[in-house]
Enzyme design. Structure first.
Site, PDB file in Angstrom:
ATOM      1  CE  LYS A 194      -3.944   1.569   2.897  1.00 26.08           C
ATOM      2  NZ  LYS A 194      -4.744   1.164   4.100  1.00 26.08           N
TER       3      LYS A 194
ATOM      4  CB  SER B 167      -8.055   2.904   3.376  1.00 28.74           C
ATOM      5  OG  SER B 167      -7.127   2.330   4.262  1.00 28.74           O
TER       6      SER B 167
ATOM      7  CB  SER C 255      -8.135  -0.013   6.221  1.00 28.63           C
ATOM      8  OG  SER C 255      -8.830   1.205   6.150  1.00 28.63           O
TER       9      SER C 255
END
Ligand code: NAG
Ligand code: NAG
Ligand code: NAG
Ligand code: NAG
Ligand code: NAG
Ligand code: NAG
Ligand code: NAG
Ligand code: NAG
Ligand code: NAG
Ligand code: NAG
Length: 556
Positions: free
Chosen positions: A118, A200, A224
């Protein structure tokens, strides 16, 4: 990071590699042809290691194949926007690791395995990638070091393939669609056009779901990892806060942030967690974890649910008037409880958290996160060795976004409400500490710990929907998620944001096991046992996926 002292060996080793490949493809027990290569849509770490060890293909081949797969679907075709940047040094790093494998063998199960992380997880700038949490305010910035988890991945011989798109600032910004960032645009789900990927860690999940990387890393503060695993047909582990280092990860809150794997199988997730977990002097929360770090692959026991006591906290979480859980998910969840029983588990139903109703209305989490975020994000900007945007703190960030609306506040993505609320906080005071103590109590001593001890449970189970993550989030406890089902083709398509839809036909959903601090071994074993019995992931293929395979890149 990588030793380059092996430079002189390169020509020799490349010849050796070519010979090995020849031997491998002529090996009488393996047939030559595409069907002998692992299908990168689904390939497991063990399958890739087997092929790498046998010299059937190299890590250079893997990088080439994954780059081509990303190219096919990221901006072109379905334009899934799962990846923000690819690593310009990856091919070179792969060649070095291929050589090392030949000379001294693999360092670990992740040796030569491409990992997508990420974009809030730092990688040193000299390697050629940015670390931005999706925000132009950090483009071109120089981080002081690799993130703690990246150091561990590199030490294990893994290759960072690239950076994944995400909900900007891990969704701690304002009312934005999941998976949108200024730099990456709108990431979407591979199972239905323009479907919500959830965030996320949206890009990590979408990439893992269709094999744009072997495995990926996400981060969770509240939902997330769990929610993207839920929406993208994946195994996800949200580790106990303090099991995996947050050093070098763009923060929301030291009290809730954690880094974990998003993978196609529980086995792969266990392999990755075994490598990224462990103490890091740069994140003192990790110094309090039990030692040594377990080998989580020892939890991969398909009969682990036999004799386990699994609780169902229905109140609030499965309350049709408050949960918002789709009736089809509820129905499939009830089937899953029957499967758990068939696997020998005692299902204790209901097994409610005493704090359930209070959690539903509590504002304590927001108090803690807003205060932590401002202090920690300011420290992040201060830690940068260089930042071309000139942004030095949260107040600057808000002004930057307003100054560059075409980049950071395009139509439908203008909200900075959380940034503004955080900026208004004034630091650690008695209100903050009181909220933190309430969170520990609501999530722990009157929440998860209470239910586990009252009903003598090994773990709790729920559909992996977003709000279900709150109790574990506010007390820092782990969650392990596995595929549960898919929305049927006649489901009513709903809206999930300005441009995304949810639910939608064929979009996946998952099942979450959760329990107290450092219960990962148990949770992984239950998730594995359920996964092996049901094999839900393989029941449906994404609508969008790339076609490049190893056979297309080898020797080219
Ligand atoms: C960051 O992104 C910029 C612009 O896309 C690119 O030129 C640069 O090479 C990237 N890496 C670093 C370390 O700045
Ligand atoms: C980590 O260090 C900070 C001060 O740097 C301290 O306030 C905090 O209590 C420590 N946390 C742990 C879990 O050791
Ligand atoms: C697997 O789990 C079952 C049930 O808890 C247990 O009896 C068995 O010993 C476990 N096997 C291994 C190899 O740990
Ligand atoms: C469902 O939630 C509502 C509102 O909080 C509450 O009044 C009701 O008692 C709950 N039902 C169950 C079965 O827990
Ligand atoms: C924090 O939690 C406690 C216990 O449930 C509750 O009494 C209090 O109102 C909560 N605070 C906020 C700001 O919601
Ligand atoms: C933020 O940093 C800028 C420098 O870029 C400084 O002028 C300003 O005072 C800082 N604001 C706050 C609230 O610390
Ligand atoms: C603590 O700070 C917050 C703002 O961050 C403020 O709303 C609150 O009133 C303060 N509490 C006390 C006791 O001063
Ligand atoms: C969808 O189809 C199933 C049968 O496959 C049926 O039982 C269900 O009622 C249908 N739902 C809707 C909303 O039409
Ligand atoms: C903004 O959102 C509306 C729906 O709320 C949508 O129709 C429109 O296409 C969106 N515009 C852009 C530029 O994304
Ligand atoms: C690897 C890749 O495709 N990166 C793209 C991600 O999206 C941004 C914004 O559209 C592009 O600039 C990158 O090239």
């Amino acid at each position: 990071m990588f030793s380059s002292s092996s430079g002189l060996w390169l020509p020799f080793a490349l010849t050796l590699l070519a010979c090995m490949r020849l031997v491998a493809t002529q090996w009488p027990f393996a047939t030559v042809g595409a069907e002998t290569f692992p299908d990168l849509y689904e390939a497991t770490v063990m399958e890739l290691q087997t092929g790498l060890d046998a010299g059937q293909f190299t890590s250079v081949d893997l990088i080439k194949a994954y780059f081509a797969r990303i190219e096919e679907v990221n901006l072109q075709g379905p334009a899934l926007r799962a990846v923000i940047e690819t690593n310009p040094s990856a091919l070179e790093e792969a060649a070095t690791l291929d050589l090392e494998r030949l000379i001294s063998g693999p360092r670990s199960l992740l040796h030569g395995i491409p990992v997508l992380v990420k974009d809030n997880i730092a990688t040193i700038a000299t390697e050629g990638m940015n670390t931005t949490a999706g925000s132009y305010s950090m483009l071109g910035s120089i981080v002081p070091a690799d993130a703690g988890v990246v150091k561990r991945l590199r030490a294990a011989g893994a290759i960072i393939l690239g950076k994944a798109n995400l909900s900007e600032f891990a969704h701690y910004r304002g009312n934005l669609a999941s998976g949108w960032s200024g730099r990456g645009g709108q990431c979407t789900n591979a199972y239905y056009p323009m479907a919500d990927p959830c965030g996320s860690s949206a890009g990590s999940a979408v990439a893992a779901s269709i094999g744009l990387a072997a495995v990926t890393l996400g981060t969770e503060t509240d939902g997330s990892i769990t929610c993207p695993a839920n929406h993208n047909n994946l195994a996800g582990i949200k580790p106990t806060v303090g099991l995996t280092s947050r050093a070098g990860v763009v923060p929301i809150s030291a009290h809730q942030d954690t880094i974990g794997p998003l993978t196609r199988s529980v086995s792969d997730a266990a392999i990755v967690l075994s490598i990224i977990a462990g103490p890091d002097p740069n994140d003192n929360y990790t110094l309090a974890q039990p030692s040594p770090v377990p080998d989580y692959t020892l939890a991969l026991n398909s009969t682990a649910l036999a004799g386990a006591r699994i609780g169902v906290p229905r109140r609030m979480f499965l309350n049709t008037t408050t949960s918002g859980i789709n009736p089809y998910v509820m129905e499939t969840f009830e089937q899953a409880l029957l499967t758990l029983k068939a696997l020998g588990a005692t299902v204790v139903d209901p097994a409610d958290l005493p704090s359930a109703d209070e959690i539903a209305t509590s504002g304590n989490e927001t108090i803690v996160l807003n205060v932590d975020f401002k202090i920690q994000l300011n420290a992040w900007y201060q830690s940068l060795l260089y930042n071309p945007s000139g942004v030095q703190n949260l107040s600057d960030l808000i002004a930057f976004d307003n100054a560059y609306p075409n980049l950071e506040e395009p139509t439908n993505y203008t909200s900075q409400s959380i940034l503004i609320a955080s900026e208004a906080t004034t630091g650690y005071n008695s209100t903050f500490y009181e909220a933190l103590a309430f969170d520990r109590e609501l999530g722990g001593s009157r929440g998860i710990d209470a239910a586990i001890s009252m009903y003598n449970l090994d773990a709790l189970v729920l559909p992996a929907n977003a709000r279900v993550t709150v109790p574990a989030a506010i007390v820092g406890y782990p969650i392990v998620t596995v595929p549960l089902g898919f929305f049927p083709s006649n489901v009513t398509i709903g809206s999930a944001g300005p441009n995304t839809v949810y639910p939608a036909p064929g979009v996946p959903f998952g099942l979450s096991f959760f329990a107290g601090a450092f219960s990962e071994m148990k949770l992984i074993s239950y998730a594995f046992s359920y996964e092996q019995k049901t094999m839900t992931r393989l029941m449906r293929k994404a609508y969008a996926y790339p076609t490049t395979q190893l056979v297309d890149v080898i020797g080219k």
